[in-house]
Every structure is written in C-alpha cells, then in structure tokens.
Design an enzyme around this catalytic site. Structure first.
Site, mmCIF file in Angstrom:
data_model
loop_
_atom_site.group_PDB
_atom_site.id
_atom_site.type_symbol
_atom_site.label_atom_id
_atom_site.label_comp_id
_atom_site.label_asym_id
_atom_site.label_seq_id
_atom_site.Cartn_x
_atom_site.Cartn_y
_atom_site.Cartn_z
ATOM 1 N N GLU A 166 -11.292 -59.397 -15.872
ATOM 2 C CA GLU A 166 -11.415 -59.194 -14.430
ATOM 3 C C GLU A 166 -11.360 -60.492 -13.617
ATOM 4 O OE1 GLU A 166 -14.786 -56.697 -13.575
ATOM 5 O OE2 GLU A 166 -13.999 -55.039 -14.748
ATOM 6 N N GLU A 355 -12.276 -50.975 -20.448
ATOM 7 C CA GLU A 355 -13.628 -50.565 -20.032
ATOM 8 C C GLU A 355 -13.548 -49.282 -19.234
ATOM 9 O OE1 GLU A 355 -16.010 -53.419 -17.824
ATOM 10 O OE2 GLU A 355 -15.351 -55.057 -19.132
HETATM 11 C C1 FCB Z 1 -17.222 -54.678 -15.183
HETATM 12 C C2 FCB Z 1 -17.553 -55.860 -16.063
HETATM 13 C C3 FCB Z 1 -18.525 -55.562 -17.162
HETATM 14 C C4 FCB Z 1 -19.611 -54.594 -16.739
HETATM 15 C C5 FCB Z 1 -19.032 -53.401 -16.030
HETATM 16 C C6 FCB Z 1 -20.053 -52.391 -15.581
HETATM 17 O O1 FCB Z 1 -16.831 -55.120 -13.937
HETATM 18 O O2 FCB Z 1 -16.389 -56.366 -16.648
HETATM 19 O O3 FCB Z 1 -19.034 -56.778 -17.635
HETATM 20 O O4 FCB Z 1 -20.569 -55.260 -16.008
HETATM 21 O O5 FCB Z 1 -18.287 -53.803 -14.934
#
Ligand code: FCB
Length: 448
Positions: A166, A355
């Site tokens: 990110e 994620e």
């Molecule tokens: C993302 C992050 C991760 C975690 C999630 C909930 O933005 O990459 O580390 O905190 O959110």
C-alpha cells in the site's frame, strides 16, 4: 445451477505484517523503526498502544504456524522488518535478523505452507527517517540493497514476493494526512515520496531479475472501486478524479510504466511535485510485475466538492449499508467490480487478493468460542465474488485473509480485531474463533 469451483492451484492464505504482530522490538539486534517512534509519540495511537510486544509472534511463531497448519491454509503472506535486517537502514546486514526469517520460512515450508514475503509493510528504519526518510532519494538505493539482501537470503525458498504494501498509505497517509508514521503533513513531500516509492519498487524488481533467482514478484496496492454519487457530470468527474488519486496514480506506473497525465498536471500545477529525474520513468517502465496484489476492503462513493482544496471530491457514506467496526462498508460486489476493472483496463494481469477481511466486535461468546458470524458471512460473500471473477476468466490466483490473528491495527492500536484467531493481550494466548473453524471446513469442502 452448479456453482463454479476454484481452480486446483488457487491459494487461500492468511496475511500479517511484521510491526503488527512481532513485538520483540529490542531483540536480535533490531533497530528502531518509524512506527516505534510514532507509536511512542503521545496522542498518535488509540489508548497509547504500541507494537513493543504486539502478539509476540517473534517468539511464538511456531505456535502460529501450527494454527495455520491446523486451519489448512496453503499460503501465508508475511512481511520482513527492514530494521531487523539493517538496524540503521543500510551498511552491514544483521545476521540474527536474517536468521529469524530463515527459521520462519523453514518452519512454514515444513508445515506445507507457502510463504509470500512483503519487503516493506511500513516499518522504515528510524535512522533513515532521520536522513529524510522516503523524501530522500537515497532511501530508494538503500531499499534496493535491502531487497537484494533479503532476496539472496530467502530467495532459494521464497517464490512469491511483494515489494511494497500500500504505497499510498506510506506516501499520503504518512506524509500528507499525517495519520501514519512519520506523521508529516506536506502534500508536495507526499507526492515526491510516492515517486520515490515507485522507483524503489522498480529497483527492487530489477535487483530480483539480476539475482537470477526464480520466483514471482508483485506489489500490494489497496485499490477501490469508485462510484459516482449520482449520474451528474460533475459527480462522474469527481469519481474519475478520485480514481486518479487513489488508484491510477499507483496502478499506472506499476502496470503501464507511466503516471496518469491528468493527475500529473494536477500535482504539477498545485504542488510543484513530483520531481522526476532523467531515467526514472525508464526504470519504472522496465519493472514488470508477475502479479498484482490487491488489498480490498471497501468501495468509495464520490461526489464533486469545492471545499477540499485542489482535490475536487468528497466521499459520501451510503445510507443504510452494513459497516464493520472500522466504519468500512461491507460491499462484496465491489471486489468483483474492481477485479473486472483491472482485468479490463490493465491487460488481464495475474492477480492475488493480498488482503481482505474485517474487524468486528467479537463480543458474543458461546461454548468458549467467539461467535463471529459477521466475519464468516463477510468472508463467505467475498470468496463467492472471487470465485465468480475466476469463472469469468479473470486471472485471480489467491486470496489472503487479513488477518491470521488479532493484532496492532496502526492508529487504532489493539482496539480493532481482524483475526481469524483471537489474541488475549494479557496472556498472549491464541484461540479459535468461529470464523477460523468455518474457514477450515470451507477449505476442506472446496478441496483447497
Ligand atoms: C491495510 C494494511 C494492513 C491492515 C489492514 C486492516 O491497509 O495493509 O496492515 O492494517 O489494512
């Protein structure tokens, strides 16, 4: 009608990051990171929480791997803490740091779990911050060295990599909005940082290709499907702008080797940034990824606005929608829309969901188990959309759930729980939530 099935080699995994779970911040010769400093700065983190101990994964990793094995996941996305490898950011590498990740990788493979390693999940060595951090172009070179060191140490066994996690959060949340380390509020610097991150990514890709190692490289971008609040031309324009700001500014350099012209002119007119040196864009254009990692949590609905400086957009909160404890809308269709969009506009790349997951209250306990039906439903619906995407011919190869265990959720400290496994922060004991039991069955039933 019969449901389509996941391809045989589809990977369901779990995801974590070093600072959020490891703790042991003073052990094994680890240097300080910007998150150590930020979390110890009064007022920055909910409840004054820090990652000093976190989930103590540094010592308890065998137990965490055993949980994953029992869960049945085939993949684990983790990150390496740069300050464990180079306590001062550069110079000589620190053997105990490399040893730790070597042991971790070996233990994962031993358990039949494939590691996917992220090189940078936000824990920059503080020593580099003191020299200007990501605003200093030298950091790009230090990152390339660090990447090369980790590739050579783990690359005989690790076959999937993410360079950065990110980058928009490092660049904009950390340097524009000041809500993440290093807590700076300077839009020009933030845009310059974003360029340095794209260069760092490119140089790490180059280092990997030169190492002769086999393996696949990606980057984890948090992307958003963005919808205009109405069909009015000004709202559609605002949505396209938001797409430039959140998505294309990072997607285009990674996937097409160039910044989007519209955003480049906005930044140049308003900020005199980024400064791009001769040769930079060639480097970026030459750094092809093998897959695109996507972190998906929620959509954005955007309307036009004049109140937001030179960013003519404002987010609209959908009425009556379902929200997580983070205040994030639950919108599984957004995952499918997003995958379709990237597939269509970026030449059908290989993708992984690096994620996806949700924080909920987790306060219903029966038979000693957290009844997180909301998380079960969240995961089930998103997996369904992933499956739908695959059935359309979209090249989606994996889905990594955020997160394996409850952990340090940045500015929210320990108040937001994303784990499949509950962590008792007094005893550090892990326990199964209903969602973990459900996932185990899901993996079995789908032959994953
Ligand atoms: C993302 C992050 C991760 C975690 C999630 C909930 O933005 O990459 O580390 O905190 O959110």
């Amino acid at each position: 009608m019969e449901r389509s099935v996941f391809p045989k080699d589809f990977i369901i995994g779990t995801s974590t990051a070093s600072y959020q779970i490891e703790g042991a911040v003073l052990e094994g010769g680890r240097g300080a990171s910007i998150w150590d400093v930020f979390s110890h700065t009064p007022g920055m983190i909910h409840n004054g929480d820090t990652g000093d101990i976190a989930c103590d994964h540094y010592h308890r990793y065998p137990e965490d791997i055993a949980l994953m094995k029992e869960l049945g996941v085939r993949g684990y996305r983790m990150s390496v803490a740069w300050p464990r490898i180079f306590p001062k950011g550069s110079g000589r590498s620190n053997m105990p740091g490399l040893d730790f990740y070597n042991r971790l990788v070996d233990a994962l493979l031993e358990a039949g779990i494939e590691p996917m390693v992220t090189l940078y999940h936000w824990d920059l060595p503080q020593a580099l911050q003191e020299k200007g951090g990501w605003g200093n172009r030298d950091t790009v070179l230090y990152f390339a060295d660090y990447a090369d060191t980790v590739f050579r140490s783990l690359g005989d066994r690790v076959k999937k990599w993410n360079t950065l996690n990110e980058p928009i959060c490092t660049a904009f949340t950390g340097h524009w909005f000041g809500r993440h380390a290093p807590g700076i509020k300077d839009a020009s610097l933030a845009v310059q940082v974003s360029h340095h991150l794209m260069l760092a990514h490119a140089m790490a890709v180059e280092a990997f290709r030169q190492s002769g190692l086999d393996g696949r490289l990606g980057i984890a971008l948090n992307l958003y499907p963005i919808y205009p609040a109405s069909q009015l031309p000004e709202d559609k324009k605002a949505a396209w702008f938001a797409d430039g700001f959140y998505n294309r500014w990072f997607l285009d350099p990674v996937m097409k080797g160039a910044y989007p012209e519209d955003m480049l002119s906005v930044y140049r007119e308003n900020l005199n940034a980024p400064v791009i040196r001769d040769g930079d864009m060639e480097k970026i254009a030459g750094s092809h990824v093998d897959f695109l990692g996507i972190n998906y949590y929620f959509r954005k609905i955007v309307k036009s606005s004049e109140s937001n400086d030179f960013l003519p957009m404002e987010e609209v909160r959908p009425e009556g929608a379902e929200f997580t404890e983070m205040g994030w809308e639950v919108y599984p269709q957004g995952l499918l829309d997003l995958l379709r969009r990237v597939h269509r506009d970026y030449d059908g790349p290989c993708m992984m969901i690096t994620e996806n997951g949700a924080a909920f209250k987790d306060n219903i306990i029966r038979d000693g188990i957290i009844q997180d039906d909301d998380r079960v439903s969240y995961l089930e619906r998103h997996l369904e959309k992933a499956r739908e995407a695959i059935s359309e011919g979209i090249k989606l190869e994996g889905y990594y759930i955020w997160s394996l265990i409850d952990n340090f959720e940045w500015g929210h400290g320990y108040s937001k729980r994303f784990g499949l496994f509950h962590v008792d922060y007094n005893t550090l004991e892990r326990s199964w939530k209903k969602s973990a039991r459900w996932l185990k069955r899901y993996i079995e039933e789908n032959n994953l």
